[in-house]
Design a protein around this motif. Structure first.
Motif, PDB file in Angstrom:
ATOM      1  N   GLU A  44      -5.108  22.023   8.329  1.00 13.86           N
ATOM      2  CA  GLU A  44      -6.187  22.796   9.163  1.00 13.86           C
ATOM      3  C   GLU A  44      -6.860  23.440   8.065  1.00 13.86           C
ATOM      4  OE1 GLU A  44      -3.935  25.451  11.407  1.00 13.86           O
ATOM      5  OE2 GLU A  44      -2.844  24.098  12.842  1.00 13.86           O
ATOM      6  N   HIS A  45      -6.403  23.771   7.041  1.00 12.77           N
ATOM      7  CA  HIS A  45      -7.237  24.337   5.885  1.00 12.77           C
ATOM      8  C   HIS A  45      -7.797  23.243   5.044  1.00 12.77           C
ATOM      9  CE1 HIS A  45      -5.565  28.476   6.489  1.00 12.77           C
ATOM     10  NE2 HIS A  45      -4.380  27.784   6.525  1.00 12.77           N
ATOM     11  N   ASP A  46      -7.118  22.181   4.773  1.00 14.75           N
ATOM     12  CA  ASP A  46      -7.894  20.943   3.876  1.00 14.75           C
ATOM     13  C   ASP A  46      -7.760  19.863   4.793  1.00 14.75           C
ATOM     14  OD1 ASP A  46      -8.799  19.447   1.960  1.00 14.75           O
ATOM     15  OD2 ASP A  46      -7.523  19.989   0.581  1.00 14.75           O
ATOM     16  N   PRO A  47      -8.542  19.433   5.682  1.00 13.84           N
ATOM     17  CA  PRO A  47      -8.293  18.188   6.291  1.00 13.84           C
ATOM     18  C   PRO A  47      -8.273  16.725   5.495  1.00 13.84           C
ATOM     19  CG  PRO A  47     -10.219  19.152   6.900  1.00 13.84           C
ATOM     20  CD  PRO A  47      -9.596  20.295   6.022  1.00 13.84           C
ATOM     21  N   ASN A  48      -8.840  16.897   4.297  1.00 11.37           N
ATOM     22  CA  ASN A  48      -8.989  15.686   3.383  1.00 11.37           C
ATOM     23  C   ASN A  48      -7.786  15.685   2.570  1.00 11.37           C
ATOM     24  OD1 ASN A  48     -11.533  15.037   4.786  1.00 11.37           O
ATOM     25  ND2 ASN A  48     -12.465  16.542   3.468  1.00 11.37           N
ATOM     26  N   GLU A  49      -6.509  16.267   2.571  1.00 10.14           N
ATOM     27  CA  GLU A  49      -5.519  16.192   1.715  1.00 10.14           C
ATOM     28  C   GLU A  49      -4.707  15.038   1.932  1.00 10.14           C
ATOM     29  OE1 GLU A  49      -2.845  16.353  -0.775  1.00 10.14           O
ATOM     30  OE2 GLU A  49      -4.224  17.809  -1.042  1.00 10.14           O
ATOM     31  N   PRO A  50      -4.930  14.195   1.188  1.00 11.93           N
ATOM     32  CA  PRO A  50      -4.201  12.753   1.602  1.00 11.93           C
ATOM     33  C   PRO A  50      -2.566  12.756   1.632  1.00 11.93           C
ATOM     34  CG  PRO A  50      -4.999  12.735  -0.740  1.00 11.93           C
ATOM     35  CD  PRO A  50      -5.844  14.046   0.016  1.00 11.93           C
ATOM     36  N   TYR A  51      -2.107  13.619   0.651  1.00 15.10           N
ATOM     37  CA  TYR A  51      -0.606  13.533   0.614  1.00 15.10           C
ATOM     38  C   TYR A  51      -0.112  14.247   1.998  1.00 15.10           C
ATOM     39  CZ  TYR A  51       4.051  12.940  -1.611  1.00 15.10           C
ATOM     40  OH  TYR A  51       5.074  12.519  -1.946  1.00 15.10           O
ATOM     41  N   ALA A  52      -0.927  15.402   2.418  1.00 18.45           N
ATOM     42  CA  ALA A  52      -0.512  16.020   3.747  1.00 18.45           C
ATOM     43  C   ALA A  52      -0.382  14.918   4.807  1.00 18.45           C
ATOM     44  CB  ALA A  52      -1.188  17.122   4.124  1.00 18.45           C
ATOM     45  N   HIS A  53      -1.447  14.147   4.835  1.00 13.23           N
ATOM     46  CA  HIS A  53      -1.497  13.231   5.864  1.00 13.23           C
ATOM     47  C   HIS A  53      -0.320  12.309   5.870  1.00 13.23           C
ATOM     48  CE1 HIS A  53      -5.190  14.166   8.223  1.00 13.23           C
ATOM     49  NE2 HIS A  53      -5.776  14.102   6.926  1.00 13.23           N
ATOM     50  N   LEU A  54      -0.004  11.802   4.444  1.00 16.44           N
ATOM     51  CA  LEU A  54       1.120  10.980   4.511  1.00 16.44           C
ATOM     52  C   LEU A  54       2.623  11.404   4.687  1.00 16.44           C
ATOM     53  CD1 LEU A  54       2.189   8.227   2.965  1.00 16.44           C
ATOM     54  CD2 LEU A  54       2.492   9.426   0.962  1.00 16.44           C
ATOM     55  N   LEU A  55       2.761  12.871   4.264  1.00 10.91           N
ATOM     56  CA  LEU A  55       3.923  13.476   4.710  1.00 10.91           C
ATOM     57  C   LEU A  55       4.077  13.570   6.512  1.00 10.91           C
ATOM     58  CD1 LEU A  55       4.082  16.412   2.252  1.00 10.91           C
ATOM     59  CD2 LEU A  55       5.726  14.441   2.682  1.00 10.91           C
TER      60      LEU A  55
ATOM     61  N   GLN B  44       0.475   6.546  12.852  1.00 18.22           N
ATOM     62  CA  GLN B  44      -0.520   5.560  12.344  1.00 18.22           C
ATOM     63  C   GLN B  44      -1.920   6.396  11.757  1.00 18.22           C
ATOM     64  OE1 GLN B  44       0.095   2.482  10.970  1.00 18.22           O
ATOM     65  NE2 GLN B  44       2.053   3.084  11.677  1.00 18.22           N
ATOM     66  N   PRO B  45      -2.725   7.283  12.606  1.00 16.74           N
ATOM     67  CA  PRO B  45      -3.803   7.526  12.119  1.00 16.74           C
ATOM     68  C   PRO B  45      -3.733   8.575  10.813  1.00 16.74           C
ATOM     69  CG  PRO B  45      -3.597   8.143  14.508  1.00 16.74           C
ATOM     70  CD  PRO B  45      -2.180   7.634  13.737  1.00 16.74           C
ATOM     71  N   HIS B  46      -2.559   9.188  10.777  1.00 18.56           N
ATOM     72  CA  HIS B  46      -2.214   9.954   9.622  1.00 18.56           C
ATOM     73  C   HIS B  46      -1.889   9.047   8.413  1.00 18.56           C
ATOM     74  CE1 HIS B  46      -2.271  13.941  11.133  1.00 18.56           C
ATOM     75  NE2 HIS B  46      -1.609  13.385  12.092  1.00 18.56           N
ATOM     76  N   LEU B  47      -1.207   7.748   8.552  1.00 28.90           N
ATOM     77  CA  LEU B  47      -1.005   7.108   7.506  1.00 28.90           C
ATOM     78  C   LEU B  47      -2.346   6.392   6.845  1.00 28.90           C
ATOM     79  CD1 LEU B  47       2.312   5.576   8.621  1.00 28.90           C
ATOM     80  CD2 LEU B  47       2.124   7.228   6.891  1.00 28.90           C
ATOM     81  N   ARG B  48      -2.988   5.807   7.794  1.00 25.94           N
ATOM     82  CA  ARG B  48      -4.361   5.307   7.367  1.00 25.94           C
ATOM     83  C   ARG B  48      -5.215   6.303   6.490  1.00 25.94           C
ATOM     84  NH1 ARG B  48      -4.220   2.496  12.522  1.00 25.94           N
ATOM     85  NH2 ARG B  48      -4.924   4.346  13.691  1.00 25.94           N
ATOM     86  N   LEU B  49      -5.247   7.554   7.082  1.00 27.16           N
ATOM     87  CA  LEU B  49      -6.114   8.484   6.384  1.00 27.16           C
ATOM     88  C   LEU B  49      -5.577   8.866   4.944  1.00 27.16           C
ATOM     89  CD1 LEU B  49      -6.975  11.235   9.181  1.00 27.16           C
ATOM     90  CD2 LEU B  49      -8.559   9.988   7.658  1.00 27.16           C
ATOM     91  N   ALA B  50      -4.210   8.763   4.761  1.00 25.10           N
ATOM     92  CA  ALA B  50      -3.485   8.757   3.621  1.00 25.10           C
ATOM     93  C   ALA B  50      -4.148   7.702   2.604  1.00 25.10           C
ATOM     94  CB  ALA B  50      -2.002   9.005   3.811  1.00 25.10           C
ATOM     95  N   GLU B  51      -4.107   6.592   3.284  1.00 24.07           N
ATOM     96  CA  GLU B  51      -4.480   5.594   2.349  1.00 24.07           C
ATOM     97  C   GLU B  51      -5.876   5.594   2.012  1.00 24.07           C
ATOM     98  OE1 GLU B  51      -3.990   0.588   2.304  1.00 24.07           O
ATOM     99  OE2 GLU B  51      -3.117   1.926   3.948  1.00 24.07           O
ATOM    100  N   LEU B  52      -6.637   5.939   3.074  1.00 20.46           N
ATOM    101  CA  LEU B  52      -8.247   5.929   2.817  1.00 20.46           C
ATOM    102  C   LEU B  52      -8.546   6.993   1.946  1.00 20.46           C
ATOM    103  CD1 LEU B  52      -9.531   5.080   6.474  1.00 20.46           C
ATOM    104  CD2 LEU B  52      -9.521   3.713   4.343  1.00 20.46           C
ATOM    105  N   LEU B  53      -7.885   8.236   1.785  1.00 17.37           N
ATOM    106  CA  LEU B  53      -8.348   9.365   1.216  1.00 17.37           C
ATOM    107  C   LEU B  53      -7.817   9.460  -0.079  1.00 17.37           C
ATOM    108  CD1 LEU B  53      -7.931  12.047   3.896  1.00 17.37           C
ATOM    109  CD2 LEU B  53     -10.199  11.296   2.890  1.00 17.37           C
ATOM    110  N   GLY B  54      -6.560   8.874  -0.165  1.00 18.73           N
ATOM    111  CA  GLY B  54      -5.803   9.111  -1.514  1.00 18.73           C
ATOM    112  C   GLY B  54      -5.347   8.041  -2.254  1.00 18.73           C
ATOM    113  N   GLY B  55      -5.518   6.803  -1.650  1.00 17.02           N
ATOM    114  CA  GLY B  55      -4.846   5.628  -2.053  1.00 17.02           C
ATOM    115  C   GLY B  55      -3.439   5.513  -1.902  1.00 17.02           C
ATOM    116  N   TYR B  56      -2.793   6.214  -1.006  1.00 19.48           N
ATOM    117  CA  TYR B  56      -1.401   6.053  -0.787  1.00 19.48           C
ATOM    118  C   TYR B  56      -1.009   5.053  -0.017  1.00 19.48           C
ATOM    119  CZ  TYR B  56      -0.833  10.694  -2.590  1.00 19.48           C
ATOM    120  OH  TYR B  56      -0.885  11.744  -3.589  1.00 19.48           O
ATOM    121  N   ARG B  57      -0.184   4.073  -0.579  1.00 19.16           N
ATOM    122  CA  ARG B  57       0.152   2.700   0.440  1.00 19.16           C
ATOM    123  C   ARG B  57       1.310   3.080   1.225  1.00 19.16           C
ATOM    124  NH1 ARG B  57      -1.072  -2.914  -1.040  1.00 19.16           N
ATOM    125  NH2 ARG B  57      -3.079  -2.366  -1.678  1.00 19.16           N
ATOM    126  N   THR B  58       1.025   2.624   2.502  1.00 24.59           N
ATOM    127  CA  THR B  58       1.975   2.872   3.589  1.00 24.59           C
ATOM    128  C   THR B  58       2.602   1.864   4.252  1.00 24.59           C
ATOM    129  OG1 THR B  58       0.172   2.965   5.255  1.00 24.59           O
ATOM    130  CG2 THR B  58       0.770   5.037   4.432  1.00 24.59           C
TER     131      THR B  58
END
Length: 128
Positions: free
Chosen positions: A88-99, A114-128
């Motif tokens: 809510e404070h930082d919608p572009n935080e990739p690790y939060a999406h991953l968690l 799935q939407p959170h995992l896709r955003l984690a990968e797009l924003l931070g390169g976290y492979r899901t």
């Protein structure tokens, strides 16, 4: 001789900081996390957030470590709650999406994850 709980033993291992600053508690919580004492780290981080409620969005690192601590201690509902608050404070935080995504997966809610995992990968390169 006094018997201490495991949590008290861990805190005694980080002794000398009974009247410590927020920074001291932050450093101690990081150390507990590194020692894989995730539940104990979560307790300190929750207290730190509660004591700093007026700071709001400036606690991104604290919230992120709290969400990680909750995830690693299998407190999945707490992980989702804290990581969602962080988003809510930082919608572009990739690790939060991953968690959020991983916690939802572990709860069997794969479609929601799935939407959170896709955003984690797009924003931070976290492979899901």
């Amino acid at each position: 001789m006094t018997d201490f709980t495991p949590f008290e033993d861990l805190l005694r291992g980080h002794a000398g900081m009974l009247d410590d600053t927020a920074h001291d508690r932050w450093v101690r919580a990081q150390s507990l996390f590194e020692e894989r004492a995730y539940r104990e780290a979560a307790v300190l981080l929750t207290e730190l957030i509660n004591d700093s409620a007026d700071v709001g969005h400036e606690l991104t690192d604290v919230r992120l470590l709290l969400a990680r601590s909750l995830f690693h201690s299998a407190q999945l509902d707490g992980t989702i709650r804290v990581a969602t608050e962080l988003l809510e404070h930082d919608p572009n935080e990739p690790y939060a999406h991953l968690l959020v995504g991983r916690a939802l997966q572990r709860k069997g809610r794969r479609e929601e994850a799935q939407p959170h995992l896709r955003l984690a990968e797009l924003l931070g390169g976290y492979r899901t």
